[in-house]
Design an enzyme around this catalytic site. Sequence first.
Site, PDB file in Angstrom:
ATOM      1  N   HIS A 364      -1.190 -14.676  42.992  1.00 22.20           N
ATOM      2  CA  HIS A 364      -1.154 -14.920  44.439  1.00 22.20           C
ATOM      3  C   HIS A 364      -2.369 -14.350  45.138  1.00 22.20           C
ATOM      4  O   HIS A 364      -2.838 -14.898  46.124  1.00 22.20           O
ATOM      5  CB  HIS A 364       0.163 -14.420  45.025  1.00 22.20           C
ATOM      6  CG  HIS A 364       1.272 -15.372  44.697  1.00 22.20           C
ATOM      7  ND1 HIS A 364       2.028 -15.251  43.564  1.00 22.20           N
ATOM      8  CD2 HIS A 364       1.678 -16.502  45.321  1.00 22.20           C
ATOM      9  CE1 HIS A 364       2.878 -16.259  43.508  1.00 22.20           C
ATOM     10  NE2 HIS A 364       2.690 -17.023  44.558  1.00 22.20           N
ATOM     11  N   CYS A 680       2.771 -28.934  45.946  1.00 22.11           N
ATOM     12  CA  CYS A 680       2.069 -27.923  46.749  1.00 22.11           C
ATOM     13  C   CYS A 680       1.422 -26.826  45.906  1.00 22.11           C
ATOM     14  O   CYS A 680       1.052 -25.781  46.414  1.00 22.11           O
ATOM     15  CB  CYS A 680       3.026 -27.307  47.770  1.00 22.11           C
ATOM     16  SG  CYS A 680       4.428 -26.462  47.024  1.00 22.11           S
TER      17      CYS A 680
HETATM   18  C1  PEP Z   1       3.782 -22.824  43.009  1.00 22.58           C
HETATM   19  O1  PEP Z   1       4.426 -22.114  42.241  1.00 22.58           O
HETATM   20  O2  PEP Z   1       3.093 -23.791  42.645  1.00 22.58           O
HETATM   21  C2  PEP Z   1       3.791 -22.547  44.450  1.00 22.58           C
HETATM   22  C3  PEP Z   1       3.226 -23.366  45.299  1.00 22.58           C
HETATM   23  O3  PEP Z   1       4.342 -21.368  44.858  1.00 22.58           O
HETATM   24  P1  PEP Z   1       3.646 -19.938  44.680  1.00 22.58           P
HETATM   25  O4  PEP Z   1       2.244 -20.167  44.205  1.00 22.58           O
HETATM   26  O5  PEP Z   1       3.687 -19.271  45.994  1.00 22.58           O
HETATM   27  O6  PEP Z   1       4.491 -19.282  43.665  1.00 22.58           O
END
Ligand code: PEP
Length: 762
Positions: A364, A680
């Site tokens: 993240h 996403c």
């Molecule tokens: C994902 O897992 O692709 C997502 C968009 O959520 P995060 O990256 O916040 O876990």
Amino acid sequence: MLAILRKIAQAVSQQPDLTSALETFVSLVKESMKTQCCSVYFADYNQENFVLMATKGLNPNAVGKFRIGFTEGLVGLVAQREEPLNLAFAQDHPRFIYSPDVDEDNYNAFLAVPIVHQKKILGVIVIQQNLARVFSQDEESFLITLSAQLASQLAHAEISEILKQDEKAHQTSCLKGASGAPGIAIGEAFVVMPKLSFANFELKKTDLEVSSNLEQIKLFRQAVAATRNEFSIMSQELSDTLPNEALAVFQVYQQLLDAKSLGQKVEKEIKQGWCAKSALKRVIESLIGQFMSMQDNYIKERAIDVQDIGIRVLHHIVDTEHALKTYPDNMILVTDVLTPTMLAQVPKDKLMGIISISGGSNSHASILTKALGIPAVWGVTDLPLLQVDGKEMIIDAYASKVYISPSNILKQEYSQFKKQEGILHDQFESEYQLDACTLDGEHIQLLLNAGLEVSTELTNAHFSDGVGLYRTEAWFMQKSQFPTQLEQENWYREVLTSYHPSPVIMRTLDIGGDKVLSYFDIEEENPFLGWRGIRFSLDHPELFLEQLKAMLKANAGLGNLKILLPMVTNVTEVEEAQRLLKQAYFELEDEWADQFYKIEQPEVGVMLEVPSSIFLLPEWAKKVDFCSVGSNDLTQYLLAVDRTNSQVAELFDPYHPSVLRALNQIAQSCMKYELPFSLCGELAADPEGAILLVAMGYRSLSMNPSSINKVKWVLRRLKITDMEELLQSCLSQPSAIKVHRIIRNFIISHGLSQLLYKVKEA
Ligand code: PEP
Ligand code: MG
């Protein structure tokens, strides 16, 4: 055995340079294995041979001079086979080469093991003996363990040495990692160490000037005084709650800090030329070693106290040093582990690039750097932190490379390249107002991933069709306690208003994994398989209801909210979440009966990011309004690769055929069951990924703000029919490497080769 291993590792780590580290190593191995000879050879990849780096038992004059080809002799054989060789009569082996320069005529028994670091052969360790005998299994496994344990230490020492040599010869060093946010950065390294430990920094000498030694002594004494003060405050604060025997520990700590024990030793080291931190490291590690080697368990455990005290003093030294430092104008932030807090502290206008020693490009923190559009390279595991502070650097995040002390030619080349990058960036930006429409007329909805960095996102608000993922947890992470319902309501309203009337898909709290709240400690062995996302929210309905109510209230009179549930793995979770959402809605409906704006029931969707959820699509079609694929986690869970672990970063590839086939299957099923779907994850932000996703049938893609113009620019230049042809070919490939090759050819043959950045090797 363990004690000997520890003793050797510690003695090696205490050495100031590679030569003395290797000399210490061969002496201790020879002594502890009771042999007559131990030698270390290092691989020289430029000359394709092994060079004798240190020996106890062979001709010492051959060190640094004697070389043997990669495919020659017994040493070459061990490296070629990548396995140990254990012989009673070395000279009888067909690969044995007699070398008069090394004086090994008297030795018969020969045991050699390769030194391997990150799949690469660094060298070979050899032990030899007069007596013709096969070494025992125990001896063999001891040497293998030693080599495996010391490989990264030796790699570190070797790289430090190369950096020193390169610096003397005014040469550039280059290290490799994994790419996070793409781009080029040229600037000055600014080192920040969040998790201080003695293991993660290497020894450094001062310039041996008396004045600088005195400064280091002053620095050390100030740190000791600050630590003493800290202990007095702690002991006073705890005096009401702890019994006297327990409080006595603080007295012991104060005694350990006394000039006679720790102080004198450290100052003696400083006078010998070590900087304060290195002197402290040497003394603390040696004290720990002494405590650990004691028989008495009580004394052994005191090693933890020594470590604790050492780290506290170290913290104060580092804090003072940082307070004295100013941020360079073109800063390249270099750190062990990048944290969002660290990013928040540095001035953004000066931040050109980021290098993180650990962590993966899909963590993240990395996604945050992508949102900010700051070039970053992750997992540069062998970078010696202290040695690079203040040095000039270039980050080539397209090629995942870091150049230290780059030559003028290289700097010119990269400056030129940066200019071209800027021109291309302007081209992307010039079309921001145009429709994201393919050459054959299909509109693709391009949405923003938001929540991580509010300021950037709002300026991009009008570039997009709305927000496809609002990560609410990022805001929670900046707080010092759970925000109140009212605080949340105000915050969400601000977000919904900024993008209104476009839709905003808000995800409920997705903490866990690498997203931790400072005020809610979750300690887990396997955080990504643990208490994360919806699991946490359902276990804390009081917090979940607060969040849901705040969202519903914020949406009153606006109506552009949609709610997304993260980390869903089964139907019960969704039913339970929907029950709580209903409860929140009915309670608010009563409360708000006489308000002008009514509370509405928003659409609810699930994230498809755990493999099990793909097989529940028929159920989701009946239960929810939409779904959004989280390709970051889906890749992590399908391939069993921790997205934050630099050790396995190379295996994290969303272009792996299994991931592509799963994404394609999701699109097919969603179309079959008429369930609206989007994606996403970071894959959508890659033009190559966006092309494949559109070909699969995705008509809604959500991505970080800095990629949206680029993806739009690319999609506007292609036909869906061509993308579909490419997809078919990719889906039938057996490996990600082949998929990447095919996409690359497609990009070139469609006249978009400017997307494939590459700087010529200098
Ligand atoms: C994902 O897992 O692709 C997502 C968009 O959520 P995060 O990256 O916040 O876990
Ligand atoms: Mg996710």
